[in-house]
Write a protein that holds these residues in place. Structure first.
Motif, PDB file in Angstrom:
ATOM      1  N   ALA A 222      -2.286 -18.212   3.285  1.00  0.00           N
ATOM      2  CA  ALA A 222      -2.943 -16.915   3.050  1.00  0.00           C
ATOM      3  C   ALA A 222      -1.934 -15.858   2.630  1.00  0.00           C
TER       4      ALA A 222
ATOM      5  N   LEU B 247      -5.600 -14.113   9.767  1.00  0.00           N
ATOM      6  CA  LEU B 247      -5.648 -13.891   8.324  1.00  0.00           C
ATOM      7  C   LEU B 247      -4.372 -14.302   7.598  1.00  0.00           C
TER       8      LEU B 247
ATOM      9  N   ARG C 192      -9.977 -16.902   1.056  1.00  0.00           N
ATOM     10  CA  ARG C 192     -10.760 -15.693   1.349  1.00  0.00           C
ATOM     11  C   ARG C 192     -12.193 -16.057   1.717  1.00  0.00           C
ATOM     12  N   ARG C 193     -12.780 -16.994   0.973  1.00  0.00           N
ATOM     13  CA  ARG C 193     -14.150 -17.398   1.266  1.00  0.00           C
ATOM     14  C   ARG C 193     -14.240 -18.048   2.643  1.00  0.00           C
TER      15      ARG C 193
ATOM     16  N   THR D 133      -3.782 -11.400   2.068  1.00  0.00           N
ATOM     17  CA  THR D 133      -5.159 -11.064   2.435  1.00  0.00           C
ATOM     18  C   THR D 133      -5.288  -9.581   2.754  1.00  0.00           C
TER      19      THR D 133
ATOM     20  N   GLU E 258      -8.758 -17.618  -3.455  1.00  0.00           N
ATOM     21  CA  GLU E 258     -10.184 -17.301  -3.421  1.00  0.00           C
ATOM     22  C   GLU E 258     -10.909 -18.195  -2.425  1.00  0.00           C
TER      23      GLU E 258
ATOM     24  N   ASP F  84     -10.966  -5.778   3.044  1.00  0.00           N
ATOM     25  CA  ASP F  84     -11.837  -6.488   2.108  1.00  0.00           C
ATOM     26  C   ASP F  84     -12.674  -7.535   2.863  1.00  0.00           C
ATOM     27  N   VAL F  85     -12.016  -8.329   3.700  1.00  0.00           N
ATOM     28  CA  VAL F  85     -12.722  -9.341   4.486  1.00  0.00           C
ATOM     29  C   VAL F  85     -13.684  -8.676   5.462  1.00  0.00           C
TER      30      VAL F  85
END
Length: 500
Positions: A165, A140, A177-178, A202, A174, A206-207
């Motif tokens: 990141a 991440l 993250r996607r 990150t 964004e 959330d991920v």
């Protein structure tokens, strides 16, 4: 080889020495100089300023007088791709919305192909299915890449890495993250281990939450919170091995062939790509679409209404092309044709961007694009779809773009050879070059050379490739998988280099 009767150049399918005589469409041509395999020889005298014709189409302009038997390449050809492209876009924009027929016609009927209704896959809680059951380690932040790589190597599973990141502007972050989320939610992914440093931009939870919504197990490990790198690696290995045991317990079940998502892409193109490998991929895609399947392609360089299913989509394709070409010029002071074809493409016989595109487009088959997705959007349903992501000449960006929309399999053609695979998407490598197929056998899954030399028809070769695709969907390992090539490069922005 003469491709179209109207061509004023032919392609040398083997090297021609200076002074040697070759026969083209019943006419003798004496080579005035050495013509390398895959390169073009003039069939007639070509005046300075006259068109160079290949595939029955204008591909460039002679910059000097070219004598019959001369080598035709960048030393005597001007690439007027930008001018021609502008003229074509202006022509299509001048047409009335109803001037073209946008009806979708399939080349084949499902019944005549005799294809199976199902393949054997792994069903997911969100209603999708995979053809692989991967456990993936996702780094991440750049600071956790090394630990993720060591876990991946110890457990023999794919891992994805990231350049930053942390400290990224919102638009770029964004997309980052996607990239994380689509890795974890890809149809071929069973579960993931998320590895972070602990102070990165990150948010791991959330991920993890987005991935868990699809029913996949997620393990979060933080180097700072868990006691350092050594401890994080130990915990990561234990977590991966536990997830692998869970994945191995899941059995394959019948899944609809129509739900299989495939993509066509070409990288490392040479003279054989547009004559064999790319048309064979287009043929396989035609077969899949006729069976109610789904196909996706990267169209960040735009296109024309002739490939669209509606006037609106055709206009959108041209708008995308305008943006891409203007962006290339603004950023580098050069048009696309001044940086592409690549040096490798040119060494393989491709002289101009138009010539390269004419071959590249053949991977698309006879489909019409139903809609344009953004990078990371899922494929909505049956038929052919495009993704607005300009990857330039970077195969890693392009293959990751296809994977981010859930593509199960990429049919990847490569004349010169490319070993790249993908962390989530299964990649089948196809070449039309017999030397590449032999010398790089460890990288190539299918050779379309027999079609190039007339030993198989296009239909026969396309069916062979589709049969291979079905075997791979049912579990047969590809060369990229055997090599353990699990590339993943999340593209950012839409510039030529894939990044803003």
């Amino acid at each position: 080889m003469l491709i179209e009767e109207s061509d004023n150049v032919a392609v040398a399918v083997e090297p021609i020495q200076a002074g040697e005589c070759t026969l083209v469409a019943g006419e003798e041509i004496t080579a005035n100089e050495y013509i390398k395999e895959g390169h073009k020889i003039a069939r007639t005298d070509i005046e300075k300023g006259a068109e160079i014709i290949k595939y029955g189409v204008h591909i460039g302009v002679a910059t000097q007088f070219i004598k019959k038997g001369d080598w035709v390449h960048e030393h005597n050809v001007y690439d007027d791709f930008e001018e021609i492209n502008r003229e074509q876009r202006a022509y299509y924009r001048s047409m009335a919305p109803d001037a073209m027929d946008y009806t979708i016609h399939h080349k084949y009927k499902k019944e005549e192909l005799g294809l199976p209704e199902t393949i054997m896959g792994y069903k997911r809680a969100d209603g999708s299915f995979g053809i692989r059951n991967q456990v993936v380690v996702i780094s991440l932040v750049q600071c956790s890449n090394n630990a993720a790589q060591r876990i991946s190597a110890a457990c023999n599973v794919p891992a994805t890495f990231v350049d930053a990141a942390c400290g990224e502007f919102p638009d770029r972050f964004e997309r980052t993250r996607r990239g994380f989320i689509t890795t974890g939610t890809h149809p071929n992914t069973f579960g993931v281990v998320l590895l972070s440093l602990g102070c990165q931009q990150t948010d791991p939870e959330d991920v993890a939450e987005e991935i868990r919504k699809t029913g996949r197990p997620v393990v979060n490990i933080s180097i700072q919170a868990d006691g350092g790198v050594t401890k994080a690696i130990q915990d990561g290995i234990a977590a991966v091995e536990d997830l692998k045991r869970q994945a191995e317990a899941q059995k394959r079940e019948p899944c609809p062939l129509s739900g299989l998502i495939i993509g066509g892409y070409n990288g490392g193109s040479d003279w054989t790509s547009g004559l064999s490998a790319n048309p064979v991929v287009g043929e396989a895609i035609d077969m899949h679409l006729s069976a109610g399947g789904r196909a996706v392609e990267v169209c960040g360089r735009g296109g024309y209404p002739t490939t669209a299913a509606s006037y609106e989509i055709g206009m959108r394709l041209m708008d995308i092309g305008d943006f891409f070409n203007e962006d290339c010029t603004r950023r580098g002071g050069k048009g696309l044709s001044q940086v592409n074809p690549t040096p490798g493409n040119k060494a393989g016989g491709l002289t101009t961007m138009t010539e390269k595109n004419l071959g590249s487009f053949k991977t698309q088959g006879h489909r019409r694009i139903l809609g344009i997705l953004d990078c990371g959007d899922p494929v909505p349903g049956a038929g052919a779809w495009g993704i607005n992501q300009a990857q330039g000449a970077n195969d890693a960006y392009a293959s990751t773009t296809l994977a981010m929309s859930g593509c199960h399999i990429c049919l990847f053609t490569t004349g010169r050879g490319n070993p790249i695979g993908n962390a989530c998407m299964t990649t089948i490598k196809i070449t039309g070059n017999p030397q590449t197929a032999t010398a790089l056998e460890d990288m190539i899954d299918y050779s379309a050379a027999p079609m190039l030399y007339g030993e198989l028809s296009l239909q026969e070769s396309g069916r062979e490739l589709y049969e291979l695709l079905l075997r791979v969907a049912n579990g047969e390992e590809t060369k990229a998988e055997k090599l353990g090539d699990y590339s993943w490069t999340t593209p950012h922005g839409t510039s030529y280099n894939g990044d803003y």
